[in-house]
Design an enzyme around this catalytic site. Structure first.
Site, short mmCIF file in Angstrom:
data_model
loop_
_atom_site.label_atom_id
_atom_site.label_comp_id
_atom_site.label_asym_id
_atom_site.label_seq_id
_atom_site.Cartn_x
_atom_site.Cartn_y
_atom_site.Cartn_z
N ASP A 92 0.77 -1.24 0.00
CA ASP A 92 0.00 0.00 0.00
C ASP A 92 0.81 1.29 0.00
O ASP A 92 0.32 2.34 0.41
CB ASP A 92 -0.90 -0.01 1.25
CG ASP A 92 -0.10 -0.27 2.51
OD1 ASP A 92 1.11 0.02 2.52
OD2 ASP A 92 -0.67 -0.76 3.50
N GLU A 130 0.04 -9.15 -0.90
CA GLU A 130 -0.55 -8.59 0.33
C GLU A 130 -1.80 -7.76 -0.03
O GLU A 130 -1.96 -6.59 0.37
CB GLU A 130 0.45 -7.75 1.13
CG GLU A 130 0.07 -7.59 2.59
CD GLU A 130 1.04 -6.74 3.40
OE1 GLU A 130 0.95 -5.50 3.35
OE2 GLU A 130 1.90 -7.33 4.07
N GLU A 174 -2.12 5.10 2.87
CA GLU A 174 -2.04 3.68 2.50
C GLU A 174 -3.41 3.05 2.21
O GLU A 174 -3.53 2.21 1.32
CB GLU A 174 -1.34 2.88 3.61
CG GLU A 174 0.16 3.18 3.75
CD GLU A 174 0.46 4.40 4.59
OE1 GLU A 174 -0.48 5.06 5.09
OE2 GLU A 174 1.65 4.71 4.78
N HIS A 213 6.56 5.72 12.79
CA HIS A 213 6.86 6.50 11.60
C HIS A 213 5.64 7.01 10.82
O HIS A 213 5.77 7.82 9.92
CB HIS A 213 7.71 5.69 10.62
CG HIS A 213 6.95 4.56 9.96
ND1 HIS A 213 6.15 4.76 8.86
CD2 HIS A 213 6.85 3.26 10.26
CE1 HIS A 213 5.61 3.60 8.51
NE2 HIS A 213 6.01 2.68 9.34
N ARG A 234 2.72 8.55 8.70
CA ARG A 234 2.48 9.93 8.28
C ARG A 234 1.40 10.61 9.10
O ARG A 234 1.52 11.76 9.48
CB ARG A 234 2.08 9.94 6.80
CG ARG A 234 3.08 10.59 5.89
CD ARG A 234 2.57 10.68 4.47
NE ARG A 234 3.48 11.45 3.66
CZ ARG A 234 4.61 10.99 3.16
NH1 ARG A 234 4.98 9.75 3.38
NH2 ARG A 234 5.40 11.78 2.45
N HIS A 245 13.30 5.58 12.43
CA HIS A 245 13.09 5.78 10.99
C HIS A 245 13.93 6.98 10.54
O HIS A 245 14.23 7.87 11.33
CB HIS A 245 11.59 6.05 10.79
CG HIS A 245 11.13 5.98 9.36
ND1 HIS A 245 11.38 6.98 8.46
CD2 HIS A 245 10.43 5.04 8.70
CE1 HIS A 245 10.84 6.65 7.29
NE2 HIS A 245 10.26 5.47 7.41
#
Ligand code: UD1
Ligand code: UDP
Length: 372
Positions: free
Chosen positions: A96, A118, A132, A205, A207, A238
């Site tokens: 994604d 996936e 995503e 991490h 967004r 990250h």
């Protein structure tokens, strides 16, 4: 000979696609090509090295603090000539990310069949996780082959009207990689630092968590650590500079936490297997840690991985400081609450997902995985 091109660009896609690259390379009737977008640079290269995968094409698109516009336009523009030159019979994308969505879009424009590895994970909230959830739904409109990791994921696709014979339940390819990573004699200087104390394993991490939510997460973690000197946290951070700044501001001077550079996937799995518990907003870690029987507090409001929540090893704790603080503290102080979550389960596969996907591509049939 069928030409199969795998396209990926970020760390988690690479971790889940490299085992498939290596399986496909063993198949005589398949020519395997790898194109990386380089959406991640250092974190991608680290994984390619671990799995000994050398890309045939590298779009090298990453720039510091890239926006969704940057990633989307750079990939769309650069991948066209690669697809024109390589002329794959099928392109495989994973999950994604923006690399996934934009590659599928480019294939749609060029009418190249797409296989989605996936496939079928959903929260049905296109802003969580962001972007995503949109990416994976959009890829499902385009994809010809849908490799769903679990029955749950397959059911979403059926309900959305995907042809049943385009859906293959394979298990998740990350479980394939995990068969070889965790070893009894593993050591690491950070584990020596933790010694007999409780290892708290942290990653973050997402967004949608950048900004205030991430500050809340870090403050909650710090409060519990300071109340419990027997806990030591390791946080492989990250490379996103926004994440680094927030972590430095909230946790930089906390003696009980070591913030370290991204670790190799072999290290990551061994840390997960040895931790007391894990706090994360990552997707992949929600799939890995349950099989080690360690509780995972998921610092998000939604998850597309309900299998681990139903099994009892994952708990969604949101991003408010108070909620994370209370849930983390409870697992440290209440043995019953801890034991109730610390149960090994493996709802995401049996370690043969890559073989199944390769069988579908080579022979048009496979032996499906059925969760026990
Ligand atoms: C991306 C994916 C997300 C996935 C995550 C895995 C999108 C929109 N997001 O998010 O779905 O969960 O990867 O980690 O596709 N950076 C480096 N070096 C690296 C990697 C990143 O310096 O090797 C820095 C860069 O400044 C970059 C920033 O991190 O601009 C963010 O990277 P980006 O790929 O835009 O987003 P992620 O948050 O990593
Ligand atoms: N991981 C790793 N090194 C690290 C942190 C994570 O190899 O320092 C691995 C982890 O084992 C998992 C994957 O990276 O397989 C998760 O990636 P990430 O959290 O970046 O992305 P997401 O899964 O949320 O998309």
């Amino acid at each position: 000979m069928k030409k199969v091109m795998l396209v990926f660009g970020t760390r988690p896609e690479a971790i889940k696609m490299c085992p498939l690259v290596n399986e496909l390379k063993k198949r005589k009737s398949i020519q395997t090509l790898v194109c990386v977008t380089g959406q991640h640079r250092e974190m991608l290269d680290q994984v390619l090295k671990t799995f000994d995968v050398v890309p045939d094409f590298d779009l090298s698109i990453m720039k510091k603090s890239q926006t969704l516009f940057d990633i989307t336009t750079a990939i769309l523009e650069k991948i066209k000539s690669v697809l024109q030159e390589a002329k794959p019979d099928i392109v495989l994308v994973h999950g994604d990310t923006s690399t996934t969505f934009v590659t599928a879009l480019a294939c749609f424009y060029m009418q190249i069949p797409v296989g989605h590895v996936e496939a079928g994970l959903r929260t049905y909230n296109i802003y969580s996780p962001y972007p995503e959830e949109f990416n994976r739904q959009a890829v499902s409109i385009i994809s010809k082959y849908n490799f769903a990791p679990t029955e749950f994921a397959a059911e979403h696709l059926v309900k959305e009207g995907k042809e049943k014979d385009s859906i293959y339940i394979t298990g998740n390819t990350v479980i394939d990689a995990m068969k070889h990573t965790v070893t009894n004699d593993y050591t690491h200087p950070e584990l020596e630092w933790v010694g007999d104390d409780k290892l708290i394993f942290i990653t973050a991490h997402r967004r949608e968590n950048l900004g205030e939510p991430m500050h809340h997460m870090f403050r909650a973690i710090r409060r519990v650590l300071e109340e419990h000197p027997e806990c030591k946290a390791v946080y492989p951070i990250h490379m996103n500079p926004i994440v680094r700044k927030a972590a430095d501001e909230e946790l930089g001077d906390c003696k009980q936490i070591h913030i370290i550079e991204p670790i190799e996937v072999v290290d990551c799995h061994n840390f997960e297997a040895r931790c007391f518990l894990c706090l994360t907003d990552s997707g992949g870690i929600q799939e890995e840690v349950p099989s080690y029987g360690k509780p995972v507090l998921v610092m998000r409001d939604t998850t597309e991985r309900p299998e681990g929540v139903l099994a009892g090893t994952l708990k969604l704790v949101g991003t408010s400081e108070e909620n994370i603080y209370k849930s983390f503290k409870e697992l440290i102080e209440n043995e019953d609450a801890y034991n109730a979550m610390a149960r090994a389960c493996n709802p995401y596969g049996d370690g043969f997902a890559c073989k199944r996907i390769a069988d579908v591509l080579e022979f048009g049939k496979y032996a499906p995985w059925v969760a026990k």
